[in-house]
Design an enzyme around this catalytic site. Structure first.
Site, PDB file in Angstrom:
ATOM      1  N   ASP A   3       0.884  -1.165   0.000  1.00  0.00           N
ATOM      2  CA  ASP A   3       0.000   0.000   0.000  1.00  0.00           C
ATOM      3  C   ASP A   3       0.922   1.215   0.000  1.00  0.00           C
ATOM      4  O   ASP A   3       1.521   1.543   1.024  1.00  0.00           O
ATOM      5  CB  ASP A   3      -0.892  -0.006   1.238  1.00  0.00           C
ATOM      6  CG  ASP A   3      -1.799   1.208   1.300  1.00  0.00           C
ATOM      7  OD1 ASP A   3      -2.286   1.662   0.244  1.00  0.00           O
ATOM      8  OD2 ASP A   3      -2.030   1.705   2.422  1.00  0.00           O
ATOM      9  N   GLU A  12      -1.064  -1.470  -4.963  1.00  0.00           N
ATOM     10  CA  GLU A  12      -2.319  -0.756  -5.147  1.00  0.00           C
ATOM     11  C   GLU A  12      -2.074   0.439  -6.059  1.00  0.00           C
ATOM     12  O   GLU A  12      -1.142   1.209  -5.859  1.00  0.00           O
ATOM     13  CB  GLU A  12      -2.862  -0.278  -3.794  1.00  0.00           C
ATOM     14  CG  GLU A  12      -4.257   0.294  -3.891  1.00  0.00           C
ATOM     15  CD  GLU A  12      -4.867   0.552  -2.534  1.00  0.00           C
ATOM     16  OE1 GLU A  12      -5.796  -0.162  -2.163  1.00  0.00           O
ATOM     17  OE2 GLU A  12      -4.389   1.474  -1.847  1.00  0.00           O
ATOM     18  N   ASP A  60      -2.613   1.128   6.935  1.00  0.00           N
ATOM     19  CA  ASP A  60      -1.734   0.831   5.802  1.00  0.00           C
ATOM     20  C   ASP A  60      -1.343  -0.648   5.793  1.00  0.00           C
ATOM     21  O   ASP A  60      -1.276  -1.274   4.733  1.00  0.00           O
ATOM     22  CB  ASP A  60      -0.469   1.712   5.853  1.00  0.00           C
ATOM     23  CG  ASP A  60      -0.802   3.187   5.854  1.00  0.00           C
ATOM     24  OD1 ASP A  60      -1.271   3.681   4.821  1.00  0.00           O
ATOM     25  OD2 ASP A  60      -0.610   3.828   6.903  1.00  0.00           O
TER      26      ASP A  60
END
Length: 192
Positions: A10, A72, A146
């Protein structure tokens, strides 16, 4: 289906969530390790933060030897400065994955939420809860959102049979990193 090990990321310019996860080939997911790297805030220069990110990534690659990376895809509404900074961090992830010959998959936040929680509009709390369910974690307390997001990204990639076809520039069938952006972006958002 063979066992697969993946590094889920992330991305961020101050904090980066990461997760090493495996699939046993029958759809059972296992969390190997995960966490969040604090890269720093201003006045720490972006160069120093990006270097820290690279060092953390190298350590994880050397320790866990993931076969591929799930990242991501970043999207932003109107904040160009945030887009630039996260784009720089994503570049470090792309470059490090390539240096280890690890194929890369990208997916939108909506795709991650839809695959993990059943809807692209899932809340952070719903994603965190369902991440624990997917991995069979009963007492899991992520250090940050996160970390939970990185576990969700890894789960999304491991649950996607098309993810096994990701490519790296170092492979003989190279066409560059394969992007698996199947989700939709919110109104006003654009891909980084």
């Amino acid at each position: 289906m063979a066992k697969r090990r993946i590094l889920g990321i992330d991305p961020g310019s101050q904090v980066v969530g990461w997760a090493i996860a495996e699939s046993d080939g029958r759809g059972q997911l296992a969390r190997i390790d995960s966490g969040a790297w604090t890269l720093g805030r201003s006045p720490i220069s972006m160069g120093v933060r990006l270097h820290r990110l690279h060092q953390h990534l190298v350590e994880v690659f050397e320790k866990y030897q993931p076969e591929s990376v799930a990242l991501e895809a970043a999207f932003f509404g109107k904040n160009a400065q945030s887009a630039l900074r996260i784009g720089e961090a994503r570049g470090v992830v792309l470059m490090t994955a390539e240096s280890f010959g690890a194929p890369l998959m990208e997916m939108t936040p909506a795709t991650v939420k839809a695959r993990v929680a059943g809807t692209g509009a899932a809340t952070k709390e719903q994603v965190e809860h369902l991440v624990a369910v997917h991995y069979g974690l009963t007492d899991f307390e992520p250090t940050t959102a996160d970390e939970s997001d990185a576990l969700a990204v890894a789960a999304c990639a491991l649950l996607d049979p098309a993810g096994q076809d990701a490519t790296s520039l170092k492979t003989s069938n190279s066409g560059g990193s394969k992007s698996l952006n199947r989700g939709k972006l919110p109104p006003g958002a654009t891909f980084q």
